[in-house]
Scaffold this motif. Structure first.
Motif, mmCIF file in Angstrom:
data_model
loop_
_atom_site.group_PDB
_atom_site.id
_atom_site.type_symbol
_atom_site.label_atom_id
_atom_site.label_comp_id
_atom_site.label_asym_id
_atom_site.label_seq_id
_atom_site.Cartn_x
_atom_site.Cartn_y
_atom_site.Cartn_z
ATOM 1 N N LYS A 331 5.022 -9.194 -8.490
ATOM 2 C CA LYS A 331 6.032 -8.596 -7.538
ATOM 3 C C LYS A 331 6.190 -7.896 -8.049
ATOM 4 O O LYS A 331 7.032 -7.458 -9.050
ATOM 5 N N ILE A 332 6.790 -6.681 -6.915
ATOM 6 C CA ILE A 332 7.454 -4.885 -7.624
ATOM 7 C C ILE A 332 8.559 -5.996 -7.192
ATOM 8 O O ILE A 332 9.392 -6.463 -6.117
ATOM 9 N N HIS A 333 9.818 -5.226 -7.804
ATOM 10 C CA HIS A 333 10.693 -5.446 -7.502
ATOM 11 C C HIS A 333 11.186 -4.015 -7.070
ATOM 12 O O HIS A 333 12.467 -4.412 -5.834
ATOM 13 N N ASP A 334 11.286 -2.554 -6.926
ATOM 14 C CA ASP A 334 11.354 -1.777 -5.732
ATOM 15 C C ASP A 334 10.467 -0.750 -5.713
ATOM 16 O O ASP A 334 9.196 -1.031 -6.558
ATOM 17 N N GLY A 335 10.057 -0.250 -5.453
ATOM 18 C CA GLY A 335 9.281 1.731 -4.775
ATOM 19 C C GLY A 335 8.680 0.779 -4.114
ATOM 20 O O GLY A 335 8.372 -0.253 -3.427
ATOM 21 N N LYS A 336 7.700 1.869 -3.897
ATOM 22 C CA LYS A 336 6.597 2.245 -2.704
ATOM 23 C C LYS A 336 5.314 2.214 -3.290
ATOM 24 O O LYS A 336 5.545 2.997 -4.199
ATOM 25 N N ILE A 337 4.405 1.473 -2.655
ATOM 26 C CA ILE A 337 2.971 2.031 -2.798
ATOM 27 C C ILE A 337 2.694 2.285 -1.235
ATOM 28 O O ILE A 337 1.978 1.556 -0.596
ATOM 29 N N PHE A 338 1.958 3.359 -1.999
ATOM 30 C CA PHE A 338 1.196 4.331 -0.258
ATOM 31 C C PHE A 338 -0.942 4.326 -1.024
ATOM 32 O O PHE A 338 -0.720 4.659 -2.122
ATOM 33 N N LEU A 339 -1.845 3.783 -0.047
ATOM 34 C CA LEU A 339 -3.171 3.729 -0.129
ATOM 35 C C LEU A 339 -3.360 4.002 1.281
ATOM 36 O O LEU A 339 -3.627 4.209 2.409
ATOM 37 N N SER A 340 -3.779 5.841 0.799
ATOM 38 C CA SER A 340 -4.269 6.589 1.548
ATOM 39 C C SER A 340 -3.896 6.646 3.038
ATOM 40 O O SER A 340 -3.358 6.854 4.177
ATOM 41 N N LYS A 341 -2.492 6.867 2.281
ATOM 42 C CA LYS A 341 -0.935 7.564 3.254
ATOM 43 C C LYS A 341 -0.243 5.992 4.001
ATOM 44 O O LYS A 341 1.043 5.726 5.118
ATOM 45 N N LYS A 342 -0.789 5.152 4.010
ATOM 46 C CA LYS A 342 -0.395 3.577 4.271
ATOM 47 C C LYS A 342 0.054 2.693 3.221
ATOM 48 O O LYS A 342 0.161 2.557 2.051
ATOM 49 N N ASP A 343 1.512 2.167 3.908
ATOM 50 C CA ASP A 343 2.548 1.583 2.913
ATOM 51 C C ASP A 343 1.687 0.219 2.645
ATOM 52 O O ASP A 343 2.312 -0.163 3.869
ATOM 53 N N ILE A 344 1.118 -0.161 1.614
ATOM 54 C CA ILE A 344 0.429 -1.771 1.139
ATOM 55 C C ILE A 344 1.584 -2.383 0.023
ATOM 56 O O ILE A 344 1.502 -3.033 -0.547
ATOM 57 N N SER A 345 2.853 -1.687 0.215
ATOM 58 C CA SER A 345 3.730 -2.358 -0.665
ATOM 59 C C SER A 345 3.646 -3.934 -0.448
ATOM 60 O O SER A 345 3.579 -4.496 -1.776
ATOM 61 N N THR A 346 3.496 -4.056 0.686
ATOM 62 C CA THR A 346 3.872 -6.120 0.911
ATOM 63 C C THR A 346 2.862 -6.741 1.395
ATOM 64 O O THR A 346 2.952 -7.587 1.674
ATOM 65 N N TYR A 347 1.662 -5.944 1.038
ATOM 66 C CA TYR A 347 0.660 -6.662 1.236
ATOM 67 C C TYR A 347 0.259 -7.719 0.248
ATOM 68 O O TYR A 347 0.816 -7.443 -1.168
ATOM 69 N N SER A 348 -0.749 -8.782 0.954
ATOM 70 C CA SER A 348 -1.325 -9.827 -0.405
ATOM 71 C C SER A 348 -2.477 -9.206 -0.520
ATOM 72 O O SER A 348 -2.900 -7.806 -0.998
ATOM 73 N N ILE A 349 -2.959 -9.723 -2.343
ATOM 74 C CA ILE A 349 -3.929 -9.206 -2.957
ATOM 75 C C ILE A 349 -4.858 -9.053 -2.013
ATOM 76 O O ILE A 349 -5.566 -8.326 -2.298
ATOM 77 N N ARG A 350 -5.895 -10.294 -1.431
ATOM 78 C CA ARG A 350 -6.726 -10.569 -0.480
ATOM 79 C C ARG A 350 -6.554 -8.814 0.056
ATOM 80 O O ARG A 350 -7.762 -8.334 0.085
ATOM 81 N N GLU A 351 -5.356 -8.532 1.213
ATOM 82 C CA GLU A 351 -5.689 -7.599 1.578
ATOM 83 C C GLU A 351 -5.478 -5.889 0.907
ATOM 84 O O GLU A 351 -5.615 -4.907 1.750
ATOM 85 N N LYS A 352 -4.654 -5.994 0.100
ATOM 86 C CA LYS A 352 -4.759 -4.672 -1.019
ATOM 87 C C LYS A 352 -6.502 -4.372 -1.460
ATOM 88 O O LYS A 352 -6.770 -3.644 -0.730
ATOM 89 N N ILE A 353 -7.035 -5.844 -1.446
ATOM 90 C CA ILE A 353 -8.609 -5.375 -1.778
ATOM 91 C C ILE A 353 -9.014 -4.622 -0.413
ATOM 92 O O ILE A 353 -9.601 -3.660 -0.564
ATOM 93 N N LYS A 354 -9.073 -5.455 0.370
ATOM 94 C CA LYS A 354 -9.786 -5.269 1.362
ATOM 95 C C LYS A 354 -9.001 -3.521 2.561
ATOM 96 O O LYS A 354 -9.717 -3.113 2.733
ATOM 97 N N ALA A 355 -7.976 -3.401 1.771
ATOM 98 C CA ALA A 355 -7.634 -1.958 1.922
ATOM 99 C C ALA A 355 -8.341 -0.696 1.881
ATOM 100 O O ALA A 355 -7.875 0.309 1.244
ATOM 101 N N GLY A 356 -9.087 -1.357 -0.217
ATOM 102 C CA GLY A 356 -9.896 -0.795 -0.465
ATOM 103 C C GLY A 356 -9.548 -0.486 -1.804
ATOM 104 O O GLY A 356 -9.257 0.955 -2.654
ATOM 105 N N ILE A 357 -8.853 -0.993 -2.977
ATOM 106 C CA ILE A 357 -8.433 -1.520 -4.579
ATOM 107 C C ILE A 357 -9.629 -1.591 -4.892
ATOM 108 O O ILE A 357 -9.801 -3.237 -4.206
#
Lengths: 538, 379
Positions: A331-357
Motif C-alpha cells: 500500500k502507498i502511504h501518500d502520492g499518486k501514480i499515473f499510467l498513460s495519464k490515468k490515475d491508477i493509485s488506488t487500483y488493485s494489482i490485477r487492475e494495474k496489470i490489466k491497465a498495462g504494467i
C-alpha cells in the motif's frame, strides 16, 4: 620491529559449490584500530567475517590471533578467543528482557564465596549441578559497569520487542563486552539506523577504540567509513583488491576500487528520442509497516515511451518499495501514480496489470514463479484468466501449451524435459527467462524490471540485456531497478539515484562517471545535494 | 524386454506413482506394527486377529454375509471420502481445515431438523447441510481473510462451539430427539430424507444403508479432480497454496480465494454428515468430544497422497481395517486393542509425506550425480 596484529587472515579461500565467495583474501587488523571492510553487495564481505566468527570453515588460508595461528571451528571457539560479532540481523530474543539477552549463554550462577559451612557448600554444589539459579544481581552490577564505562544507556528490564533498533544494537554491543571480547565485528551496523543514530553509533565505535578494542566494520557507506576507520580493505567479487590507510586515500579512490574501473558495453544502444509519457509518479511516500519509518520519501519521476529509466542505488534504499507501490504489492502511504495519464493509485494489482504494467520482480522465487508448477502453468501466471487461456472458468490447456511452447522456443528456455517440467528443477537463468519472456510477451506499455539479472551468469545476463534493449526499440517505457553499475551504464537513458528513500540525483549516463555514481549511491554526496537544494529554495 | 523396463522406469519417475508407492509403504508399515501389537497382547490369536482385520467382511463364510458387510464398508467409506476431500481442498489452498468436525456437527443439526423434523426431500437436505457446513467454515475463512487469524486455531475453537451447540439444541427437543435411545431420531428408509438405495440393497444382500450416496461421492471426487485440473478457480487455489506471494504478484484476490476454499471445504464436511446420517445408519449422540471423522479425514487425505481420486482408495482402506478391527473383539481382544491397532495403522499412514521427502532426497542425489556426469561428458 615485526608488528603484531590483533587478527590476521591470510589467503582465505571459501567456495560454495562452484561459486568462489572468497578468493585468497588477506585481512590485517592492528590492535586498537578500526578496520573498514568495503565492497559491493555480494563481494564476499559477510562470508569472510563469518569465517572469522567460526560460522564457516575456510577451504584454504590461515587465521592468526595476536601472531599465533588459531583454528576457529564454531562460534563458541570464537567467543573463547574473545572474538564477538554483531550480525546484520540481530540475534536477540524478542520476549526476553535486555538483561536476560545479555547474559544468555554466559550466565553466572549464585555461589557463596566465603564463610563456607556445610550448608553453603551443599548449596553451591547443588546449584552448580542441579538448580542452576542465576545470579542476576552480580550480572546486573557487571553490566552497569560496562554501561558506565562505554556510555551505552539502555534499560536492562525492558523487553527487546519494546525497545528501538538502535537500542537493540547497543544490547548486542554490551553482549560482546560482557563476554570480554576484544575483537569486535560489525556487519553493516548502520544499515538499520537513522542519521542521528549513526552519529551516535560512530561515537560508540570511537569510545570502544579508545578503550583498546580492535574493530572490524563492514560497510559500503563511505562517509562513515572515512569518519571512523584507520584502515580500509577493499574486496570485490570475492577477491582482495587493496588495503589502504584511511588518511592517505580519498573517497573517490575507494569507490572506484569497490566497483572496478572496467566499463563494458557502454554505447551499443542506438540513440532514440523518447516521447509520450507512460508512467508518472508524484510525491510517492511509503512507510515501513512496523517501524513506520519512511522508506520512500516524496519520490517523483516519469518514464516515457522508448526510454529506459533506471532507479540506481544500493539495495535497501527504497527502490524495491517504489516498485511495490507502483505495482500495488504494498500500500502507498501518500502520492499518486499515473499510467498513460490515468490515475491508477488506488487500483488493485490485477487492475494495474490489466491497465498495462508488466513486472519482472526482484525475487523470482518469492514473487515471480510458483516453483512447484510446471513451465506451462508458470507462463500464464498473470494472464490465465484472459480469453485466450480460459473460458467460463475452464482452462484452455491446448492454448496454454501452444503459447508456452512458443515462449520456450523464442526465449530459449531450457529444462530437462518439456513444458511439463517442474520449474523448481531448473537453473536460475532459465527460471528467469520464463519470467522475462512472460512479462515481455504481454506487450504492455510499461515494463518494470527489478534486478533482472541478479545471480545469473554472464551469458544469461547479456541475453536479458538484449531483450530489454529490444523492448526499448519497440517503443516501450522501461523502468529498471539496479544496483550493478555496469548494468546501469549499459542500459539506462536516464539514471535516478536513490539513497535512503529519496532520489538524490538525476543524470544522463554521459553526465556522470561510475565513481561519482558510486559516491551518490553510498550517500557520500548527499550533503552536497542537500546544500544545492537549499540554495535553490532560497 | 527393454521396452518394458523403460516403461516401468518412466512410471516410477512419475510423481503420482511415487505418491501411490509411498502410501502403500506406509500402510504396510502400519500393518506390520499393528501385527506386533496383537502379538504382544495375545500371541496365540494374533495371526487370526490380523487376518480378520485385513479380511473384514471376507472372514464370513456365508456369501450373503460377505456381500452385506462389503456393502456396509462401502457405505461407511462414502462419508470419509467426503471428509478427506474437505481436508484436501483446504490444504491445496494453503489452509488446514481442523474445523471439519465442527462443520460436520453443524450439518448434523440441519439434517436432524430438516430431515427428521420437517421431513424434506433427501436432495434438499443434502444441499442445505452442505450450505450449513460451508457457512460455518467460512467463519474461520473470514477471520483468516480479513484479520489474519490462524485458521487452525479458530477451526478448533469452532469445533467445540459447534459440538455443544448441537448437543444443547438437539437433546431433549421433542421434534428430533429419541428419548428412548437418548440420541437423535435415525432417518429410516421410508423417510423423505433417506437417500434412495436405487437397487443397491438387492445387490448387497439386503444391506439397508448402501445407496446412491456412494455414487454421489464418486461423482463429487471427480468434480474436485477437475476443479484442480481444469479450472481457473483450481489454478488460483493451488497457486495461493503453493506460493501466496506469487499469487499476490499475479493479482489473484487473496480474500476471495480463502473464502472459496473454506466454503468448498466446509460444504464437503457437511456432505460427509449427510452421507453418514441420511442412510439410516446412525444419528447424533450426546458426546463430549467433536466427531472424530473430521480428524480421520486428515489421515485419509494424506494417505491418499492429497489426490482427489487417491482419497477414494485411502478412505476405503481406513474404513476396511476399522471395520475389520471391530471384529477382533470376538477373539478375546478388548475393544481398545482394535482401536489402538487401527490408530497405529492410520497414524503411520500420515507419514506419507515424510517418506516421500526421503525418497525425493534420494532421487535428488541421483539427479546430481547424473548431471555432473553429463557435464563431464560434454566437456
Amino acid at each position: 620491529m615485526n608488528e603484531v596484529y590483533a587478527i590476521e587472515m591470510l589467503g582465505i579461500t571459501k567456495k560454495f559449490g562452484n561459486i568462489l565467495a572468497n578468493d585468497k583474501i588477506d585481512i590485517r587488523l592492528q590492535k586498537g584500530h578500526i578496520l573498514a571492510l568495503c565492497g559491493e553487495n555480494g563481494a564476499g564481505k559477510s562470508t569472510i567475517m563469518s569465517i572469522l566468527f567460526g560460522l564457516y570453515e575456510p577451504d584454504e588460508g590461515i587465521i592468526k590471533k595476536d601472531g599465533k595461528e588459531v583454528r576457529i571451528t564454531d562460534p563458541n571457539e570464537a567467543t573463547k578467543l574473545n572474538i564477538g560479532m554483531v550480525h546484520q540481523h540481530f540475534k536477540l530474543i524478542d520476549t526476553f528482557t535486555v538483561l536476560e539477552n545479555i547474559i544468555l549463554g554466559d550466565e553466572s550462577l549464585i555461589e557463596y564465596k566465603d564463610n563456607l559451612n556445610l550448608f553453603k557448600k551443599a548449596f553451591n554444589y547443588l546449584n552448580k549441578h542441579v538448580f542452576k539459579l542465576i545470579d542476576y544481581k552480580k550480572a546486573r552490577e557487571e553490566i552497569n559497569k560496562i554501561i558506565d564505562q562505554y556510555d551505552l544507556r539502555v534499560d536492562l528490564d525492558k523487553k527487546i520487542k519494546d525497545i528501538s533498533v538502535d537500542m537493540q544494537q547497543k544490547v548486542e554491543i554490551i553482549k560482546m563486552l560482557y563476554r570480554q571480547n576484544d575483537i569486535l565485528i560489525f556487519d553493516e551496523p548502520t544499515a538499520v539506523l537513522t542519521e542521528q543514530e549513526i552519529e551516535e553509533f560512530l561515537n560508540i565505535l570511537r569510545n570502544l577504540k579508545n578503550e583498546g578494542k580492535s574493530i572490524i566494520f563492514i560497510s559500503h557507506k563511505l562517509n562513515e567509513v572515512f569518519e571512523v576507520s584507520d584502515e580500509i580493505t577493499v574486496i570485490r567479487k570475492g577477491k582482495f583488491i587493496k588495503s589502504l590507510v584511511t588518511k592517505d586515500t580519498t573517497k573517490e579512490e575507494v569507490s572506484s576500487l569497490m566497483v572496478g574501473r572496467k566499463i563494458n558495453g557502454f554505447n551499443e544502444k542506438t540513440p532514440k528520442e523518447p516521447h509520450e509519457e507512460v508512467l508518472r509518479v508524484e510525491h510517492l511516500t511509503m512507510l515501513d509497516p512496523f517501524s513506520k519509518k519512511r522508506v520512500v520519501n516524496d519520490v517523483s519521476f516519469n518514464v516515457r515511451k522508448g526510454e529506459i529509466v533506471t532507479l540506481a542505488g544500493i539495495d535497501g534504499n527504497g527502490q524495491q518499495e517504489v516498485i511495490y507501490g507502483i505495482t500495488g504489492i504494498k500500500k502507498i502511504h501518500d502520492g499518486k501514480i499515473f499510467l498513460s495519464k490515468k490515475d491508477i493509485s488506488t487500483y488493485s494489482i490485477r487492475e494495474k496489470i490489466k491497465a498495462g504494467i508488466s513486472h519482472i520482480p526482484e525475487d523470482r522465487h518469492k514473487h515471480g514463479l510458483i516453483l512447484d508448477f510446471s513451465i506451462y502453468e508458470n507462463t500464464v501466471l498473470d494472464r490465465y484468466y484472459e480469453k485466450e487461456f480460459s473460458h467460463c472458468f475452464i482452462i484452455n490447456e491446448k492454448n496454454i501449451k501452444k503459447y508456452a511452447d512458443e515462449l520456450i522456443e523464442k526465449y530459449d528456455i531450457r529444462s530437462s524435459g518439456d513444458g511439463n517440467t517442474n520449474v523448481r528443477s531448473m537453473s536460475g537463468g532459465n527460471q528467469q527467462k520464463i519470467i522475462v519472456g512472460r512479462e515481455i510477451e504481454r506487450n504492455q506499455d510499461l515494463l518494470i524490471a527489478v534486478q533482472p539479472t541478479r545471480g545469473l551468469d554472464i551469458g544469461a545476463i547479456e541475453g536479458i540485456h538484449e531483450l530489454i534493449l529490444k523492448q526499448r526499440e519497440n517503443d516501450k517505457a522501461i523502468l529498471l531497478v539496479s544496483s550493478e553499475l555496469d548494468q546501469v551504464f549499459s542500459l539506462s537513458d536516464r539514471i535516478l539515484i536513490m539513497y535512503e528513500g529519496e532520489i538524490v540525483g538525476e543524470f544522463l549516463p554521459k553526465e556522470i562517471t561510475k565513481n561519482k555514481l558510486g559516491l551518490y549511491m553510498s550517500g557520500a554526496k548527499k550533503d552536497e545535494v542537500n546544500a544545492i537544494k537549499e540554495n535553490e529554495n532560497e | 524386454m527393454n521396452k518394458v523396463k523403460s516403461f516401468f522406469n518412466k512410471l516410477i519417475k512419475k510423481d503420482g506413482t511415487k505418491t501411490a508407492l509411498t502410501s502403500l509403504w506406509c500402510a504396510l508399515l502400519g500393518l506390520i506394527l499393528g501385527f506386533f501389537i496383537l502379538l504382544m497382547i495375545n500371541p496365540s490369536e494374533a495371526t487370526y486377529g490380523m487376518s480378520s482385520v485385513l479380511g473384514n467382511y471376507l472372514v464370513f463364510t456365508d456369501p450373503a454375509d460377505k456381500l452385506n458387510y462389503f456393502g456396509q464398508t462401502l457405505a461407511k467409506t462414502a462419508p470419509l471420502i467426503a471428509m478427506s476431500l474437505s481436508i484436501l481442498v483446504s490444504y491445496k489452498a494453503g489452509l488446514f481445515n481442523l474445523g471439519a468436525s465442527g462443520q460436520y456437527s453443524v450439518a448434523v443439526l440441519v439434517i436432524s431438523f430438516l430431515g427428521v423434523g420437517l421431513n424434506l426431500p433427501w436432495w434438499l437436505v443434502i444441499i442445505l447441510a452442505m450450505v450449513a457446513g460451508a457457512l460455518y467454515s467460512m467463519i474461520s475463512g473470514a477471520l483468516k481473510a480479513f484479520f489474519n487469524v490462524n485458521e487452525v486455531i479458530s477451526g478448533i475453537m469452532l469445533n467445540w462451539i459447534a459440538l455443544y451447540l448441537v448437543n444443547g439444541i438437539l437433546s431433549g427437543n421433542p421434534l428430533v430427539w429419541d428419548n428412548a435411545h437418548s440420541e437423535a431420531f435415525v432417518i429410516e428408509s421410508g423417510n423423505n430424507a433417506y437417500i434412495p438405495q436405487i437397487g443397491f440393497d438387492k445387490l448387497f444382500a439386503g444391506n439397508d444403508i448402501v445407496g446412491l450416496g456412494m455414487i454421489l461421492i464418486l461423482v463429487i471426487a471427480i468434480i474436485i479432480f477437475f476443479l484442480f485440473k481444469k479450472t481457473t478457480i483450481g489454478y488460483e487455489l493451488k497457486a495461493t497454496g503453493l506460493n501466496k506471494d506469487a499469487a499476490d504478484y499475479a493479482g489473484m484476490n487473496k480474500v476471495k480465494n480463502i473464502l472459496i476454499a473454506t466454503a468448498i471445504s466446509g460444504a464437503l464436511a457437511g456432505l460427509a454428515a449427510s452421507l453418514n446420517m441420511q442412510n439410516g445408519f446412525t444419528s447424533w449422540k450426546l458426546s463430549s468430544v467433536p466427531p472424530d471423522i473430521g480428524f480421520l479425514g486428515i489421515s485419509s487425505a494424506f494417505l491418499g497422497g492429497l489426490h482427489p481420486l487417491g482419497v477414494i482408495f485411502s478412505s476405503y482402506f481406513i474404513v476396511h481395517i476399522t471395520e475389520g478391527g471391530s471384529m477382533i473383539t470376538d477373539l478375546g481382544f478388548s475393544p481398545e486393542v482394535a482401536s489402538i491397532m487401527t490408530s497405529v495403522i492410520i497414524y503411520l499412514s500420515g507419514f506419507v509425506f515424510f517418506v516421500k521427502e526421503i525418497l525425493r532426497r534420494y532421487d535428488l542425489k541421483d539427479e546430481l550425480t547424473r548431471l555432473s556426469r553429463d557435464k563431464e561428458e560434454t566437456a
